[in-house]
Design a protein around this motif. Structure first.
Motif, PDB file in Angstrom:
ATOM      1  N   UNK A  22       0.940  -1.410  -0.031  1.00 12.20           N
ATOM      2  CA  UNK A  22      -0.441  -0.254  -0.327  1.00 12.20           C
ATOM      3  C   UNK A  22       0.825   1.437  -0.254  1.00 12.20           C
ATOM      4  N   UNK A  23       2.330   0.955   0.385  1.00  8.95           N
ATOM      5  CA  UNK A  23       3.647   2.001   0.322  1.00  8.95           C
ATOM      6  C   UNK A  23       3.300   2.826  -0.624  1.00  8.95           C
ATOM      7  N   UNK A  24       3.795   1.320  -1.236  1.00  7.18           N
ATOM      8  CA  UNK A  24       4.525   1.648  -3.040  1.00  7.18           C
ATOM      9  C   UNK A  24       2.878   2.155  -3.599  1.00  7.18           C
ATOM     10  N   UNK A  25       1.849   1.429  -3.511  1.00 10.89           N
ATOM     11  CA  UNK A  25       0.502   1.710  -4.135  1.00 10.89           C
ATOM     12  C   UNK A  25       0.576   3.857  -3.753  1.00 10.89           C
ATOM     13  N   UNK A  26       1.304   4.389  -3.422  1.00 11.46           N
ATOM     14  CA  UNK A  26       0.708   5.422  -2.478  1.00 11.46           C
ATOM     15  C   UNK A  26       2.000   6.466  -3.152  1.00 11.46           C
ATOM     16  N   UNK A  44       0.724   6.418  -7.170  1.00 15.37           N
ATOM     17  CA  UNK A  44      -0.581   7.185  -7.590  1.00 15.37           C
ATOM     18  C   UNK A  44       0.343   8.867  -7.126  1.00 15.37           C
ATOM     19  N   UNK A  45       1.122   8.750  -6.460  1.00 16.43           N
ATOM     20  CA  UNK A  45       2.038  10.300  -6.266  1.00 16.43           C
ATOM     21  C   UNK A  45       2.689  10.806  -7.517  1.00 16.43           C
ATOM     22  N   UNK A  46       3.034   9.571  -8.243  1.00 11.51           N
ATOM     23  CA  UNK A  46       4.623  10.402  -8.855  1.00 11.51           C
ATOM     24  C   UNK A  46       3.356  10.098 -10.828  1.00 11.51           C
ATOM     25  N   UNK A  47       2.164   9.413 -10.792  1.00  7.88           N
ATOM     26  CA  UNK A  47       1.377   8.643 -11.776  1.00  7.88           C
ATOM     27  C   UNK A  47       0.722  11.031 -12.441  1.00  7.88           C
ATOM     28  N   UNK A  48       0.000  11.462 -10.354  1.00  6.72           N
ATOM     29  CA  UNK A  48      -0.505  11.985 -10.886  1.00  6.72           C
ATOM     30  C   UNK A  48      -0.077  13.730 -10.661  1.00  6.72           C
ATOM     31  N   UNK A  49       1.124  13.399 -10.697  1.00  9.04           N
ATOM     32  CA  UNK A  49       2.288  14.759 -10.466  1.00  9.04           C
ATOM     33  C   UNK A  49       3.235  14.687 -11.365  1.00  9.04           C
ATOM     34  N   UNK A  60       7.401  12.979   2.229  1.00  5.40           N
ATOM     35  CA  UNK A  60       7.269  13.321   0.689  1.00  5.40           C
ATOM     36  C   UNK A  60       6.993  14.309  -0.173  1.00  5.40           C
ATOM     37  N   UNK A  61       6.946  14.379  -1.220  1.00  2.00           N
ATOM     38  CA  UNK A  61       7.212  16.029  -1.861  1.00  2.00           C
ATOM     39  C   UNK A  61       6.094  16.017  -2.312  1.00  2.00           C
ATOM     40  N   UNK A  62       4.726  17.363  -1.523  1.00  2.00           N
ATOM     41  CA  UNK A  62       4.637  17.421  -2.063  1.00  2.00           C
ATOM     42  C   UNK A  62       3.587  17.658  -2.945  1.00  2.00           C
ATOM     43  N   UNK A 110      -5.906   9.549   0.195  1.00  2.00           N
ATOM     44  CA  UNK A 110      -5.744   8.236  -0.530  1.00  2.00           C
ATOM     45  C   UNK A 110      -4.083   8.133  -0.471  1.00  2.00           C
ATOM     46  N   UNK A 111      -3.587   8.802  -1.028  1.00  2.00           N
ATOM     47  CA  UNK A 111      -2.322   9.360  -1.183  1.00  2.00           C
ATOM     48  C   UNK A 111      -1.472   9.191   0.228  1.00  2.00           C
TER      49      UNK A 111
END
Length: 723
Positions: free
Chosen positions: A197-201, A204-209, A231-233, A246-247
């Motif tokens: 789940x951490x890896x999924x977060x 998703x952060x990478x896919x969105x930004x 993490x980098x916001x 979720x992220x």
């Protein structure tokens, strides 16, 4: 997709092979069809890897795990032979790009697509966790994008919670940047579903930004940030609140605070319903990604015919004509030229031979030089082009060589957008075996992911690898000393050449983490085994007088300017001169600019600075003298900065090709893999790589020292050879 070669089998395990999807040091992946006509991707492992019992055990486990999975969003194994001399497995053929290819090449996904992506991946992870499996390597490269939904692949390191990892006891299992903190700490030990789940977060952060949440760079730095820093916001504030929630929850450092896969799926499904965004699945991806899927699907339906011998020659490019058009008109143009008696130049495709009458020429491997040739750093790019061309000419002049090299130059003007477009052009050319460059750091950051996605080796000569990771970009070969090792020459100089048992560091806080690294390294390993004092100057202050006075009160024999600004280094130099400091003054390459000399004036005299590049005309080795003479003869001037390093980059690539042999075609992925197992005694420095997954260059004896004399930077020599 490439044509089958003469040595490729026609059938394997009841499958008819159609084309090559890719090849590397470990094996070949084919496009194939089952007896019923279903397309599959068939992966064959080379015998030398299969001979390793640990590797074969991992391969058996991957097949067993993937065969037992039935979820909609996984790629199932359809057939396999784990006991063959060259074991293989076949999976359903997925024509879509990986998430890494899509984001690095086309930009971040829209929020609605990220919501769908997250819901589907959470569904898949929930199914894995329900049967007591943990994937342990959820990352963009293991997620394929197709119109009916994403696919999660690569179960080679998945395992049950209580299983023993088939890795070394201190190995980090997974990919830095997407590892959970507990994976980093346990190093191959037990991790639970919360790790996925951490890896999924992270995904998703990478896919969105389009940004990796814990940054890029060398693996140890990324792992440290993953464990100790937030993490980098950047860019996350623009997301729908529920997706951001979720992220953030997935990226909790404490596994107990992360949601389950079922909770993530429920939250993201609610977000879809709330915004009435339950689109038909073919519409969930952006048009650019769908076009890429369509192109790959079309190629799969019409694979290239098997190559029985050398491929047809490509005609030289003509302005305004596409490569496809040149191939189409090639035969008629050749006939017309033959009829008229006009000679024609030809560009040889990768690793093949040309035939003129009864004379057969040697195979030719084409290299691409990717550089800023017209922008603000054009002098560096032009010097590298000259060095590379000299290396190609020197190779082709050797009668003993079994192949020839060709060099094609590409200019990105120093612009990141042009660098990406240049990389796409080079990848599309298909004749290129390896890339030298890009010459600028911004160009390398923009282009390296595209080269990695195409399995094309890229040898960085002058660009700093800051912001890039060779652990993730597996074809990235960096041949300049990393910024993380910049203190080594200074330590050597102040220990052996000019011993300093008392050293003061002026930490310029304007240089941020770079200055902190300098301080950390020199405090942990003091020059001459002595003492080090640290004195900080604020980022906004230009008056170095009080800080220098404080530093000199400790009676240092040497002062190190820990910063990157030529102007602020000049202010430090003036303060030291004003205090009549007679010891050693030392700095780092970013200071080596004309601004430092002009602003500091006489105060700069005697300063010693480290740099990752040589000055070949000042070297005393036979190789450096020969290179300098050849450069002067051809270009009428002394070798330019980084030209010797570019010369060596071509030599390193040639050495890798030599090791692969010259019989038959050599794939770029094979060259990339071989580079990291190749040592090369270059004109500038020795090049060799440390064993392991990082592919880092061994920093020993790879940097140089310069000293300011008579208002100019004078070359002293390789740091380990300066008396």
């Amino acid at each position: 997709m490439q044509a089958l070669r003469a040595e490729d089998p026609e059938h394997l395990g009841g499958h008819r092979l159609l084309a090559r999807l890719g090849a590397g040091g470990m094996g070949v992946v084919y496009l194939a069809r089952t007896g019923e006509g279903t397309p599959v991707a068939l992966k064959v492992i080379r015998a030398e890897y299969a001979a390793d019992p640990a590797f074969r055990a991992r391969f058996r486990r991957e097949v067993r795990l993937a065969t037992g999975l039935t979820g909609r969003w996984v790629v199932a194994v359809t057939a396999a032979d784990t006991e063959a001399r060259e074991p293989w497995l076949a999976t359903a053929f997925v024509p879509g790009p990986s998430l890494a290819e899509a984001v690095d090449g086309l930009g971040q996904l829209p929020a609605s697509a990220v919501v769908t992506l997250g819901a589907r991946l959470a569904e898949t992870l929930g199914e894995l966790h329900a049967v007591d499996l943990v994937h342990r390597d959820v990352k963009p490269g293991n997620i394929l994008l197709v119109p009916d939904g994403p696919r999660l692949i690569d179960f080679g390191i998945a395992k049950g919670a209580g299983a023993t990892a088939l890795t070394a006891p201190d190995a980090v299992v997974g990919t830095p940047g997407y590892l959970s903190p507990e994976q980093t700490r346990t190093r191959g030990g037990e991790v639970g579903p919360a790790s996925d789940l951490f890896s999924l977060g992270c995904v998703l952060a990478y896919a969105a930004t389009g940004r990796r949440p814990f940054g890029t760079g060398e693996a140890p730095a990324v792992l440290y940030r993953t464990v100790h820093e937030p993490p980098d916001p950047t860019g996350l504030d623009q997301l729908p609140p529920s997706l951001r929630t979720v992220i953030d929850a997935c990226l909790a450092k404490d596994p107990a605070l992360r949601p389950s896969a079922a909770e993530v799926r429920a939250a993201l499904t609610d977000e879809q319903r709330k915004n009435d965004s339950l689109l038909p699945m073919p519409d969930w991806l952006p048009p650019a990604v769908l076009r890429l899927v369509a192109e790959r699907s079309a190629r799969a339906l019409d694979p290239p015919p098997r190559t029985a011998g050398p491929e047809p020659l490509n005609m030289p490019s003509v302005k305004g004509s596409s490569r496809r058009r040149m191939l189409a008109i090639g035969s008629s143009a050749a006939a017309a030229l033959a009829a008229s008696g006009t000679g024609a130049a030809v560009l040889l495709t990768r690793g093949h031979t040309a035939t003129t009458g009864s004379h057969r020429t040697l195979p030719t491997h084409t290299l691409a030089l990717h550089a800023d040739l017209t922008g603000t750093q054009k002098s560096l790019g032009q010097a590298q082009e000259r060095g590379a061309r000299l290396a190609v000419a020197a190779h082709n002049a050797r009668a003993s060589s079994g192949y020839r090299l060709a060099l094609t130059s590409y200019d990105d003007g120093g612009d990141p957008a042009r660098a990406r477009e240049t990389a796409r052009r080079i990848v599309a050319a298909r004749s290129v075996s390896a890339v030298v460059g890009p010459s600028t750091t911004t160009g390398a950051r923009a282009a390296a992911p595209l080269y990695a996605a195409a399995s094309l080796p890229v040898v960085l000569v002058s660009a700093d690898d800051d912001g890039l990771t060779t652990t993730e970009l597996r074809t990235l070969c960096v041949t300049r000393a990393s910024g993380s090792s910049r203190t080594l020459p200074v330590l050597f100089y102040l220990t052996r050449s000019r011993p300093s048992s008392r050293t003061a560091i002026i930490q310029d806080r304007a240089a941020g983490e770079t200055a902190a690294d300098i301080v950390r390294n020199l405090v942990e390993t003091p020059p001459a085994g002595g003492t080090v004092t640290v004195h900080q100057v604020a980022a906004v202050k230009a008056d170095f007088g009080p800080v220098v006075a404080q530093a000199l009160a400790a009676g240092p024999q040497a002062v190190v300017y820990g910063g990157t600004s030529p102007r602020r280094a000049a202010a430090c130099a003036r303060a030291l001169a004003g205090a009549r400091f007679a010891g050693a003054a030392v700095g780092f390459e970013p200071v080596m600019r004309a601004e430092f000399l002009t602003t500091a004036g006489p105060a700069a005299e005697g300063w010693v600075l480290e740099a990752p590049y040589t000055q070949a005309q000042s070297e005393h080795t036979a190789a450096a003298r020969a290179f300098t003479a050849a450069y002067r003869t051809r270009y009428g001037v002394p070798p330019g900065q980084w030209s010797a390093e570019a010369y060596d980059a071509v030599g390193l690539i040639a050495r890798a090709i030599d090791a692969l042999g010259t019989n038959g075609t050599i794939e770029p992925a094979q060259v990339a893999e071989r580079l990291f197992h190749t040592s090369y005694a270059g004109v500038a420095k020795p090049i060799r790589f440390e064993p392991g997954a990082t592919h880092a260059m061994d920093p020993a004896n790879t940097a140089f020292l310069y000293q300011v004399k008579d208002g100019a930077f004078r070359f002293l020599g390789r740091y380990d050879q300066v008396g």
